[in-house]
Design an enzyme around this catalytic site. Structure first.
Site, PDB file in Angstrom:
ATOM      1  CG  ASP A 113      63.982 -41.637 -13.006  1.00  0.00           C
ATOM      2  OD1 ASP A 113      64.991 -41.549 -11.975  1.00  0.00           O
ATOM      3  OD2 ASP A 113      62.827 -41.730 -12.466  1.00  0.00           O
ATOM      4  CG  ASP A 136      58.396 -43.757 -13.726  1.00  0.00           C
ATOM      5  OD1 ASP A 136      59.281 -42.856 -13.128  1.00  0.00           O
ATOM      6  OD2 ASP A 136      58.078 -45.450 -13.524  1.00  0.00           O
ATOM      7  CG  ASP A 171      61.895 -38.522 -11.339  1.00  0.00           C
ATOM      8  OD1 ASP A 171      62.408 -38.644 -11.268  1.00  0.00           O
ATOM      9  OD2 ASP A 171      60.927 -39.910 -11.813  1.00  0.00           O
TER      10      ASP A 171
END
Length: 747
Positions: free
Chosen positions: A291, A490, A494
């Site tokens: 990400d 994080d 996600d």
């Protein structure tokens, strides 16, 4: 306890009592082995437990109670160690569920009524207060400022006009607003994310332990050898002796110990790996997905620059006025503005009569002047001047957020904000490739142009932008079908992808999140280069585990051949097997030995020097931005050289001494920490180029002539070199500082 009690009875001369106690110990081991073997049969997976089961049965049949008790002891110890090594923290989505809004405030005939969120239906009119989570999907009845990071990962607040659709799970980062529900709570976006995470978690493939993989070869070999010894000699005791020395304790003990040692080493590096299964999957990973926000970037806005409208308000004054006013604001950017002003040592004044205009900005009195901070159209009346248009264009091209400031109704400047890339991210990606990662993919909900810019700098292979949680989950599943995957994130958005990946890695240095609950591995330090260390540790632990297995089982095979030849009775074989176990365990424990990691470390004295130079590095950053501002001013009006002379004075008086200090003090520290043939060559070269450009600028300014084009080219060239040089130093040197260094200072 039974084995020890039997030994005591044997030494006391009570042989029948000793045999009875050892017989009982053997039965306990047989019961445990039977349960384990039955589970393997139900799951249709190979298991070395069949050898232990046969050895225990054989020991009972031929009356070798001591051998059976020794086998039971090592079997029980191995099971305990493996359970501790392979026990994974349950990936409950408790935090994800806890964050889900449970109540809503609905307008009714008698005013506002607070009710459970699951009782809200389409068409209901709701009030969402400041800082509250939007309970259901809906349509805005007025403008709103929303923090959508939980869904998109984008850290900066978003202004939404009336009529826009908003999704449940986002946070009201402004003043209260009304919305009309367009879906029930169960059908809303946030509930869908929870379901996605649960489904992805349920679809995880079972883990086959290393010991069981070895059983595919070892079990048939043992049975064939034991059967051959029985048939050739006609003595069943020989077959039992073969089974006894074949007891797979090196598999049952050495593998868990090596894995536990790896878990311990990783924990010391700030990486919590949830069990041996996760460690083995991490070691096997070949395709890495990241990400962006909060992972490759800091996930928090940072002041990137200050643009001024010109005299009499300079960049420091613009920032000082904004910081003074924002001391009384709760806006998400206010903290970044105040921190930046204090970082530069500016004196902030207490603001007076501060008022926030919803959707526009904040205004108040600072030092007797009316200050407005917010949107361009609100801070300035009439057509936007040229500098405003250029600032907007620059922000659009560079993916920045702009906040404009006016003093006494006159535009004075603008503040530019970015979500900066982590300084250690490019080095970490290179280290991961060295560690064996074959492909790196960026998966983000951010805009395509911003995502591709980050991807280029960090060095990824592929970029997937504009992805919602369902899109990320689909990409992870597709990638997992081609190679062992590792997903790093994080945020709440996600969590589904982390649960679906072969190995999920969450950054949780700033507190527990749903991603940490869904992940197999959690980085508790705010440094992603720790992931490269974790992969190095995992692969080393796995390699040592297999080395212990090969050595231990090789010795076991040798002992099996001796037992088949009648040279080892069962009891002696059991004792020899203990020696082999100790040797295998000794090999496994070498996984605890520290090795040179990708994360570099400095001595205490070097850290003090680096921190001092980093403070200077930050203090001269405004000079770098001033170089660009002066170059822009020359492009508009090349007649006034006073600003150029002023910036040259700062370059010679502030920046050059700092660069020379870095060359003399920081470069040797970097060379020692990084190692290699010439790790600081590029930085030393840019130090020389900076000094060269400043010298040329000074000589050209002594005789500028009628054409200032050369001065402008020199300024832009110097600015580009300075920006590149600062990025090099932050990546190569200052990113090595532990918490309390650049990351803490910057944030």
């Amino acid at each position: 306890m039974l084995l020890a009690a039997g030994a005591g009875a044997w030494f006391a001369g009570a042989r029948p009592v000793a045999d009875a106690l050892w017989f009982a110990a053997t039965l306990v081991g047989l019961a445990q082995s039977s349960v384990s073997l039955a589970g393997a049969v139900r799951q249709r997976r190979p298991s070395v437990d069949v050898i232990a089961w046969l050895a225990l049965v054989g020991a009972l049949v031929v009356g070798e109670a001591l051998a059976g008790a020794l086998i039971a002891l090592m079997l029980a110890g191995g099971v305990l160690l493996e359970a501790r090594a392979a026990a994974r923290a349950r990936r409950e989505l408790s935090l994800l569920a806890a964050r889900a809004p449970r109540t809503a405030r609905r307008y009714g005939p008698d005013g506002l009524l607070e009710l459970p969120a699951d009782q809200v239906g389409p068409g209901d009119r709701l009030l969402v207060g400041s800082g509250e989570i939007v309970p259901v999907d809906g349509r805005l009845l007025g403008p709103a400022v929303l923090d959508e990071s939980a869904l998109t990962g984008e850290p900066l607040p978003v202004d939404r006009p009336a009529g826009d659709d908003v999704r449940s799970g986002v946070v009201n980062a402004g003043t209260p607003f009304d919305l009309v529900a367009t879906a029930s709570a169960g059908e809303s976006t946030y509930a869908g994310i929870v379901r996605l995470a649960e489904q992805a978690q349920a679809a995880g493939a079972p883990f086959v332990r290393a010991a069981d993989r070895a059983a595919v070869v070892f079990v048939p070999l043992t049975l064939v050898l034991a059967g051959a010894a029985w048939l050739v000699s006609g003595d069943v005791v020989r077959a039992v002796a073969v089974l006894v020395v074949a007891t797979p304790c090196p598999l049952l003990l050495a593998v868990p110990i090596a894995i536990m040692s790896g878990l311990s080493r990783a924990a010391r590096s700030g990486v919590v790996i949830k069990g041996g299964a996760a460690l083995e999957r991490l070691a096997a990973g070949r395709l890495l997905l990241f990400d962006k926000t909060g992972t490759l970037t800091h996930g928090r806005p940072r002041l990137a620059g200050v643009v001024t409208a010109g005299e009499p308000v300079d960049a420091d004054e613009v920032l000082r006025l904004a910081g003074s006013l924002d001391q009384a604001s709760a806006h998400v950017l206010a903290g970044a503005i105040v921190s930046a002003a204090r970082e530069r040592g500016l004196r902030l004044e207490p603001p007076v009569d501060v008022r926030e205009e919803h959707g526009y900005g904040v205004r108040g009195l600072v030092g007797g002047h009316e200050i407005r901070l917010g949107k361009a159209s609100w801070t300035a009346s009439g057509p936007a001047p040229g500098w405003m248009q250029r600032t907007r264009r620059r922000a659009e091209l560079e993916g920045l957020l702009t906040v404009f400031l006016s003093r006494d109704a006159r535009p004075a400047g603008a503040l530019l904000f970015e979500d900066p890339i982590r300084a250690d991210a490019p080095r970490m990606v290179r280290a991961l490739r060295t560690a064996g990662i074959e492909r790196v993919v960026l998966v983000t909900g951010d805009r395509d142009d911003v995502a591709r810019a980050v991807g280029r700098i960090v060095g990824v292979d592929t970029v997937h932008a504009d992805q919602d949680p369902a899109g990320k989950l689909a990409i992870v599943r597709q990638a997992s079908a081609t190679a062992p995957t590792i997903m790093v994130g994080d945020g709440i958005n996600d969590a589904p992808a982390l649960a679906a990946a072969g190995t999920g890695v969450a950054l949780a240095a700033r507190g527990a999140t749903a991603s940490a609950e869904a992940a197999d591995i959690v980085l508790t330090v705010d440094r992603i280069d720790a992931l490269a260390d974790a992969i190095l540790i995992a692969r080393r632990a796995r390699r040592i585990a297999w080395l212990a297995v090969i050595a231990g089982m090789g010795l076991s095979v040798t002992a099996m051949l001796a037992a088949a030849a009648g040279l080892l009775p069962p009891a002696a074989g059991a004792l020899l097997q203990e020696v082999i176990d100790v040797a295998a365990i000794g090999i496994a424990l070498t996984a605890l030995v520290p090795v040179r990691a990708y994360t570099r470390h400095m001595t205490a004295a070097d850290l003090d020097t680096a921190r001092r130079l980093y403070a200077q590095h930050r203090s001269v950053e405004p000079v770098v931005e001033q170089v660009r501002d002066v170059a822009d001013a020359l492009a508009q009006d090349g007649t006034d050289l006073a600003p150029l002379r002023a910036v040259l004075g700062r370059l010679e008086g502030e920046l050059l001494p700092h660069e020379r200090a870095e060359e003399a003090e920081l470069v040797p520290i970097m060379a020692k920490a990084l190692g290699g043939a010439d790790p600081t060559g590029a930085i030393s070269r840019t130090h020389a180029e900076i000094e060269h450009y400043i010298d040329r600028l000074a000589r050209t300014l002594d005789d500028p002539g009628d054409d200032t084009a050369d001065l402008q080219r020199l300024l832009y060239g110097l600015y580009a070199i300075l920006r590149l040089h600062n990025a090099q130093e932050e990546e190569a040197a200052f990113s090595m500082l532990p918490p309390g260094g650049p990351e803490a200072d910057r944030n």
